[in-house]
Design an enzyme around this catalytic site. Structure first.
Site, PDB file in Angstrom:
ATOM      1  N   GLU A 264       0.836  -1.198   0.000  1.00 40.85           N
ATOM      2  CA  GLU A 264       0.000   0.000   0.000  1.00 40.85           C
ATOM      3  C   GLU A 264       0.875   1.254   0.000  1.00 40.85           C
ATOM      4  O   GLU A 264       1.827   1.369   0.773  1.00 40.85           O
ATOM      5  CB  GLU A 264      -0.885   0.002   1.251  1.00 40.85           C
ATOM      6  CG  GLU A 264      -1.767   1.236   1.390  1.00 40.85           C
ATOM      7  CD  GLU A 264      -2.462   1.303   2.746  1.00 40.85           C
ATOM      8  OE1 GLU A 264      -3.503   1.965   2.829  1.00 40.85           O
ATOM      9  OE2 GLU A 264      -1.949   0.694   3.715  1.00 40.85           O
ATOM     10  N   LYS A 330      -9.658   2.983  -2.801  1.00 37.21           N
ATOM     11  CA  LYS A 330     -10.081   2.450  -1.508  1.00 37.21           C
ATOM     12  C   LYS A 330     -11.430   3.047  -1.108  1.00 37.21           C
ATOM     13  O   LYS A 330     -11.634   4.263  -1.182  1.00 37.21           O
ATOM     14  CB  LYS A 330      -9.022   2.766  -0.454  1.00 37.21           C
ATOM     15  CG  LYS A 330      -9.279   2.112   0.903  1.00 37.21           C
ATOM     16  CD  LYS A 330      -8.103   2.369   1.841  1.00 37.21           C
ATOM     17  CE  LYS A 330      -8.278   1.650   3.167  1.00 37.21           C
ATOM     18  NZ  LYS A 330      -7.136   1.898   4.076  1.00 37.21           N
ATOM     19  N   CYS A 382      -5.587  -2.545   2.871  1.00 34.83           N
ATOM     20  CA  CYS A 382      -5.315  -2.443   4.312  1.00 34.83           C
ATOM     21  C   CYS A 382      -6.556  -2.740   5.160  1.00 34.83           C
ATOM     22  O   CYS A 382      -7.010  -3.874   5.261  1.00 34.83           O
ATOM     23  CB  CYS A 382      -4.726  -1.073   4.618  1.00 34.83           C
ATOM     24  SG  CYS A 382      -3.971  -0.958   6.267  1.00 34.83           S
TER      25      CYS A 382
END
Length: 503
Positions: A264, A330, A382
């Site tokens: 990430e 995300k 994540c």
């Protein structure tokens, strides 16, 4: 009077220790039977208490669980918040105090609406209300479904229920075991211990069912680059190109992999700032018949910033160009880390609310898979990997792997990254898809479709993990139906308890 006060305080104090013990059920300790014993003891403590007393006991149980179970959050607050010790402790205490509300809600509603020591209380109302409190915690204020009890069972026989009903079904099974045992103890009906015995035995049997089929004709070699970049220095201008070149050189040494994966936000720059470098990297990967997937921060046409995933090299996207619409963005952002709730009020108060990269916008809930070298991957950046329904809805019939990129360097040598890996394993087990997890400093690992870690590299080291993965065909019941059967079960259980109470 003092004796009466001390007597009333005994159960809440005991609940703190019982709740704190729950952390030992999760990684890295993984003493999974504690996830049965802790709710069992809580149910015993709630026996013959008023709803108000029960709420206090449940709240103290929650204080114990979250003070120990999410202690890793303090590492990021203290390490990167830029505030004095007292402020750090206050913020951590505030988070724990908030999360403890949900066990208190469970305890209050259980004692408010169900008669003491009835079988329906322990086998229907208790498990149903526990699931409702978990669902609320996973939804309110964007949700924080960390430490759902089912995650602790990844190595236990009860973990076998994950492909059927996900982590929630495992949690339900744990509460059925705890409830039956509590009823047996309180009413001396020891034959009820047969229920946990049967459920655990059934878990052993279900373990042998193959819900999906490994596709032996489809093998993928992956190389996961663990850069081990110091989080405190990562975004310094002087560290930009040393960091980028470190990942580049490690990738060049592994061009024989079908897919090379960076973690990430591996690139400490906005994508539009380094387009020429990415164009060269794209050409180099194509020349070697490989693909690179990396986390990157970019800016959309709406001038909003996104935490994104980018694929380069052998992809269906053509030659590289800066086009944010061809990225995975995300969706589930980390509160305070990637967005600040009530930011107009909170940002002026303390440096903690102005952490780097704390003003992201959300991508869509469901987005196309990332395609790299012909492999389809369902991304979860994540924190997103803890949202099982989101991951489930992003799986398609073409999906080969679940891809999760992370940077747990914020949490140092705490238990947080190990719990995070445990959650990723659960997604593999639920959905019957291998998981590829690339991180900055660990845990970098790959699992098979049953959630078993097949390769990993040590934390806090610069390393490259290489592994061969086999995709799967078919579908687990959980992937097909999600949590809807459990919603129905909860509704029917509560209706049954209401009917029995009226009678």
């Amino acid at each position: 009077m003092n004796k009466l006060f001390t007597h009333r305080l005994m159960r809440p104090l005991a609940a703190v220790f019982v709740g704190a013990s729950t952390t030992l059920a999760f990684a890295p300790y993984q003493i999974w039977p504690i996830a049965i014993f802790s709710p069992l003891l809580l149910l015993l403590l709630l026996s013959n208490q008023t709803p108000k007393q029960a709420a206090v006991i449940g709240y103290f149980w929650g204080l114990g669980q979250f003070a120990t179970g999410i202690s890793w959050v303090y590492v990021s607050i203290a390490g990167f918040g830029g505030m004095p010790l007292a402020a750090n402790v206050f913020l951590m205490a505030l988070l724990i105090a908030y999360l403890a509300i949900y066990p208190a809600l469970f305890a209050f509603t259980l004692n408010k609406f169900t008669p003491s020591n009835t079988l329906s209380r322990f086998l229907f109302a208790g498990p149903a209300l526990w699931l409702i409190s978990d669902w609320l915690r996973g939804w309110v204020m964007t949700g924080f479904p960390w430490l759902w009890l089912g995650y602790s069972q990844i190595e236990s026989p009860l973990g076998s229920f994950a492909p059927i009903g996900g982590v929630e079904l495992i949690t339900l099974t744990l509460l059925l075991c705890s409830g039956a045992a509590a009823y047996a103890i309180l009413n001396k009906r020891y034959q009820l211990f047969l229920i946990p015995t049967v459920l655990i035995s059934f878990g052993f049997g279900v373990r042998n069912i193959d819900w999906v089929t490994p596709n032996s004709d489809s093998t993928t070699k992956v190389a996961l680059i663990q850069g081990n970049i110091d989080q405190a220095k990562k975004w310094l201008p002087s560290e930009r190109w040393p960091t980028i070149m470190k990942y580049t050189e490690l990738s060049r040494e592994n061009w024989d992999a079908d897919v090379v994966v960076w973690p990430e936000a591996a690139i400490p720059a906005f994508e539009f700032e380094i387009s020429s470098f990415l164009r060269n990297l794209d050409a180099s990967a194509k020349e070697n018949e490989s693909a690179i997937i990396t986390g990157v921060v970019n800016q959309g046409e709406d001038r909003q910033f996104y935490n994104s995933v980018l694929a380069l090299g052998v992809t269906p996207y053509g030659e590289y160009e800066y086009d944010p619409s061809e990225r995975y963005h995300k969706h589930h952002l980390l509160p305070f880390g990637e967005f600040v709730p009530f930011e107009d009020i909170l940002r002026p108060l303390a440096p903690f609310f102005n952490l780097p990269m704390s003003s992201f916008s959300r991508g869509d809930y469901v987005q196309p898979n990332i395609i790299a070298n012909g492999r389809h991957m369902a991304p979860a950046l994540c924190y997103e990997i803890i949202f099982n329904e989101q991951v489930r809805q992003n799986i398609t019939d073409d999906t080969d792997f679940i891809l999760t990129l992370s940077n747990d360097a914020w949490f140092g040598r705490s238990i947080g990254p190990l719990q995070h890996m445990e959650i990723a394993q659960m997604r593999a087990l639920e959905l019957g898809k291998p998981v590829i997890r690339s991180t900055n400093n660990g845990v970098t690992a790959v699992t098979d479709h049953k959630g078993k870690i097949i390769e990993s590299v040590p934390q806090f080291e610069t390393a490259v993990l290489t592994a061969e993965l086999v995709s799967t065909t078919g579908s687990t019941p959980y992937r097909s139906f999600g949590s809807w059967p459990l919603y129905v079960w909860v509704l029917l259980s509560l209706l049954l308890c209401w009917r029995l109470k009226r009678n």
